[in-house]
Design a protein around this motif. Structure first.
Motif, PDB file in Angstrom:
ATOM      1  N   SER A  82      29.691  56.970  50.102  1.00 51.82           N
ATOM      2  CA  SER A  82      31.036  57.464  50.365  1.00 51.82           C
ATOM      3  C   SER A  82      31.151  58.936  49.989  1.00 51.82           C
ATOM      4  N   ALA A  83      30.537  59.322  48.851  1.00 50.18           N
ATOM      5  CA  ALA A  83      30.588  60.726  48.432  1.00 50.18           C
ATOM      6  C   ALA A  83      29.928  61.624  49.473  1.00 50.18           C
ATOM      7  N   ASP A  84      28.775  61.200  49.996  1.00 51.90           N
ATOM      8  CA  ASP A  84      28.083  62.001  51.011  1.00 51.90           C
ATOM      9  C   ASP A  84      28.901  62.086  52.297  1.00 51.90           C
ATOM     10  N   LEU A  85      29.512  60.967  52.701  1.00 54.15           N
ATOM     11  CA  LEU A  85      30.317  60.968  53.926  1.00 54.15           C
ATOM     12  C   LEU A  85      31.528  61.883  53.782  1.00 54.15           C
ATOM     13  N   GLU A  86      32.253  61.766  52.678  1.00 58.60           N
ATOM     14  CA  GLU A  86      33.423  62.611  52.471  1.00 58.60           C
ATOM     15  C   GLU A  86      33.034  64.076  52.348  1.00 58.60           C
ATOM     16  N   HIS A  87      31.912  64.329  51.697  1.00 56.19           N
ATOM     17  CA  HIS A  87      31.420  65.696  51.544  1.00 56.19           C
ATOM     18  C   HIS A  87      31.078  66.289  52.913  1.00 56.19           C
ATOM     19  N   HIS A 145      34.241  66.878  54.950  1.00 58.35           N
ATOM     20  CA  HIS A 145      35.021  68.007  54.439  1.00 58.35           C
ATOM     21  C   HIS A 145      34.518  69.333  54.990  1.00 58.35           C
ATOM     22  N   TYR A 146      33.197  69.485  55.088  1.00 59.07           N
ATOM     23  CA  TYR A 146      32.630  70.758  55.500  1.00 59.07           C
ATOM     24  C   TYR A 146      32.399  70.882  57.004  1.00 59.07           C
ATOM     25  N   THR A 147      32.455  69.786  57.734  1.00 55.31           N
ATOM     26  CA  THR A 147      32.096  69.866  59.158  1.00 55.31           C
ATOM     27  C   THR A 147      33.177  69.377  60.103  1.00 55.31           C
ATOM     28  N   ALA A 148      34.134  68.615  59.644  1.00 49.96           N
ATOM     29  CA  ALA A 148      35.073  67.969  60.571  1.00 49.96           C
ATOM     30  C   ALA A 148      36.096  68.944  61.146  1.00 49.96           C
ATOM     31  N   LEU A 149      36.502  69.970  60.369  1.00 52.14           N
ATOM     32  CA  LEU A 149      37.523  70.891  60.865  1.00 52.14           C
ATOM     33  C   LEU A 149      36.881  71.944  61.767  1.00 52.14           C
ATOM     34  N   PRO A 150      37.494  72.258  62.929  1.00 47.12           N
ATOM     35  CA  PRO A 150      36.966  73.307  63.809  1.00 47.12           C
ATOM     36  C   PRO A 150      36.954  74.658  63.090  1.00 47.12           C
ATOM     37  N   THR A 151      35.920  75.458  63.341  1.00 43.65           N
ATOM     38  CA  THR A 151      35.760  76.763  62.710  1.00 43.65           C
ATOM     39  C   THR A 151      35.667  77.837  63.791  1.00 43.65           C
TER      40      THR A 151
END
Length: 418
Positions: free
Chosen positions: A260-265, A268-274
């Motif tokens: 779960s920690a790896d999935l949330e991590h 957090h860093y990849t799901a939002l468009p940049t």
């Protein structure tokens, strides 16, 4: 045991232990790790499973046969009823697979007051020894860790200190018959010297009475020739330490937490468009919004968004689903019926060792341990010990349920759906 306790306690207990259950990623500093840990979700499957299994056993009150039914309303020194003690026993057996029961009496132990049953957590039974006495192996020493309250610096402050109660069989000079006695040890803290444990020879009580140590409890004037202490394990009443029944499930629960920690991590860093741009001055501040335009005097300037599609995280989601199913299977196996077909003795011993965590076995052993404790209480009080019995419910679920239904129900319980 510590791993079991923390997992059952839940998210706060697990996260307080930090890297013990969730290792740092390479290169993480302390602030990054704290954020990584906070984003992780701990799935409380173990606590819910224990609650469900405990409810299965206690959905019917245990059958109890004891000469003095009134005694069952208050069997511990804190005044808890036998039903409360029974429920606590099953919970501890499910949690760590072990519990100790000391039968003792208040103050002078002459039998004028009814004895009580004092449960001790597995961690507080710190030492024990066995030997062959009068032709059979029995416990000759048990060391129990206890909390001792002392007055603080004022009338409103109470301090808790550790003490050790030693239960032992000793042979008096000139005799061949062993007698049971208690000794007490407390820690003395020194300012300029290391702390040391000293033996206590007299303990004053709040009512003005005191107990002289070594203390020899007596049943109607006669000393015990055995230690009135009962070990309770998942398969027998011996002092041997057995594996906690849900340990495999607990390890999967902790693994699920790390996934779960790896999935949330990752999310957090990849799901939002940049946003990205090319052909703009390096120090240009660009804002995003309907009222903002990005302008460049270069005809080859470009702009766009990096958007992660999520394929890389799907493997982590699948892994979490797999572990949730594994926990459901491991939890539901506690409800499996014992094999009833004839089998060789060696095969039976291997199977019993492997399936020692079944709920039927736990219920039966808890019943035997509490039966033995009540027999000692009756003997101490001068009552008959015949026909004393404690029997827990072993009719957990309807017989028509199939294994896949067990798994589905356990998974729903762990997920909080039922």
């Amino acid at each position: 045991w510590e791993r079991c306790r923390d997992t059952i306690a839940g998210s706060d207990a697990i996260k307080r232990k930090g890297t013990e259950y969730l290792p740092k990623l390479d290169g993480q500093d302390s602030n990054e790790y704290e954020a990584y840990k906070k984003r992780a979700n701990f799935y409380g499957a173990t606590r819910r499973t224990i609650g469900g299994l405990l409810g299965s056993v206690m959905r019917r009150r245990p059958e109890v046969a004891f000469p003095d039914e009134g005694y069952l309303e208050s069997v511990t020194i804190d005044g808890d009823s036998f039903d409360v003690l029974a429920q606590f026993t099953i919970r501890e057996m499910l949690s760590v697979g072990r519990l100790g029961l000391l039968i003792d009496a208040p103050s002078d132990g002459t039998g004028e007051q009814m004895p009580y049953i004092a449960p001790y957590l597995a961690e507080n039974v710190t030492n024990w020894r066995t030997a062959v006495v009068n032709g059979r192996r029995q416990t000759i020493q048990v060391v129990l860790r206890e909390k001792h309250e002392t007055q603080g610096t004022d009338e409103f402050e109470t301090k808790e200190e550790v003490q050790y109660r030693v239960l032992e069989l000793t042979v008096p000079p000139g005799s061949t018959t062993p007698i049971y006695q208690q000794r007490l040890f407390r820690e003395v803290k020194g300012e300029n010297k290391p702390d040391e444990w000293v033996e206590v020879y007299a303990e004053w009580h709040a009512d003005g009475t005191y107990t002289q140590y070594p203390f020899v409890p007596s049943k109607r004037g006669a000393a015990f020739d055995y230690i009135p202490f009962v070990f309770c394990n998942t398969t027998d009443l011996s002092s041997d330490v057995k594996e906690p029944p849900l340990l495999d499930m607990i390890d999967v629960n902790l693994s699920h937490y790390r996934t779960s920690a790896d999935l949330e991590h990752g999310a957090h860093y990849t799901a939002l468009p940049t946003a990205w741009v090319a052909g703009f001055e390096p120090n240009t501040k660009l804002r995003i919004g309907a009222s903002t335009a990005w302008i460049s005097d270069k005809t080859d300037a470009k702009a766009g968004f990096l958007e992660f599609k999520g394929q890389g995280l799907n493997s982590l989601r699948d892994l979490m689903d797999d572990k949730e199913r594994m926990m459901a299977v491991l939890g539901s196996r506690m409800l499996e019926d014992q094999k009833k077909a004839a089998e060789a003795e060696g095969t039976m011993k291997l199977r019993t060792a492997y399936e020692s965590g079944s709920l039927v076995s736990i219920a039966n052993m808890a019943g035997q341990a509490l039966t033995r404790a009540l027999e000692i209480v009756a003997e101490w009080a001068g009552a008959t010990v015949d026909n004393i019995m404690v029997k827990f419910n072993t009719d957990f679920v309807a017989a028509r349920l199939q294994p896949n239904e067990f798994v589905a129900l356990t998974q729903a319980l762990q997920a909080g759906a039922i």
